[in-house]
Scaffold this motif. Structure first.
Motif, PDB file in Angstrom:
ATOM      1  N   CYS A   6       0.748  -1.242  -0.195  1.00  0.00           N
ATOM      2  CA  CYS A   6       0.158  -0.045  -0.006  1.00  0.00           C
ATOM      3  C   CYS A   6       0.734   1.089   0.245  1.00  0.00           C
TER       4      CYS A   6
ATOM      5  N   CYS B 216      -3.954  -1.198   0.117  1.00  0.00           N
ATOM      6  CA  CYS B 216      -4.452  -2.428   0.991  1.00  0.00           C
ATOM      7  C   CYS B 216      -6.183  -2.131   0.867  1.00  0.00           C
TER       8      CYS B 216
ATOM      9  N   HIS C  42      -7.428   1.301   2.264  1.00  0.00           N
ATOM     10  CA  HIS C  42      -6.973   2.433   1.788  1.00  0.00           C
ATOM     11  C   HIS C  42      -7.665   2.427   0.290  1.00  0.00           C
TER      12      HIS C  42
ATOM     13  N   THR D 278      -0.056   4.219   0.581  1.00  0.00           N
ATOM     14  CA  THR D 278      -0.385   5.119   1.660  1.00  0.00           C
ATOM     15  C   THR D 278       0.146   4.602   3.043  1.00  0.00           C
ATOM     16  N   CYS D 279       0.105   3.242   3.621  1.00  0.00           N
ATOM     17  CA  CYS D 279       0.499   2.855   4.690  1.00  0.00           C
ATOM     18  C   CYS D 279       1.552   1.713   4.938  1.00  0.00           C
TER      19      CYS D 279
HETATM   20 ZN   LIG Z   1      -2.960   1.029   3.441  1.00  0.00          ZN
END
Ligand SMILES: [Zn+2]
Length: 106
Positions: free
Chosen positions: A80, A99, A102, A82-83
């Motif tokens: 992911c 993921c 997100h 983002t994270c």
């Molecule tokens: Zn994520």
């Protein structure tokens, strides 16, 4: 590649930081232990997200470092942006890697 200062200005999400960090360390380690081969020092021109995966544009290096970069770019399609959790490549027309948490349009 020798100073961490090059790690600013990346045009991608924080979730890929570990991939980039490992890639930088692996490339530098390879160059450091192969000084006798006179591998051209790798300098990073640009790091960004494109079509949902990481793109790492560099000058220098050799076929081994190109392979390391290809590995990192492929891994980014499973993590992911983002994270940093396990994710997958998603999207229709506009692509991104995320993921389940997100994911934006599913
Ligand atoms: Zn994520």
């Amino acid at each position: 590649m020798q100073e961490t200062a090059m790690c600013w200005g990346f045009e991608c999400g924080d979730g890929w930081f570990d991939i980039i960090d490992c890639l930088c360390g692996t490339i530098q380690g390879y160059i450091d232990i192969n000084k006798h081969k006179e591998i051209r020092q790798v300098t990073v021109d640009q790091v960004k997200e494109k079509y949902g995966t990481l793109r790492f544009y560099t000058t220098g290096g050799d076929n081994i470092t190109y392979g390391m970069i290809a590995f990192a770019e492929n891994m980014s399609g499973r993590i992911c942006e983002t994270c940093g959790k396990p994710g997958k490549w998603r999207g229709k027309g506009w692509f991104y890697t995320a993921c389940d948490e997100h994911a934006k349009d599913e």
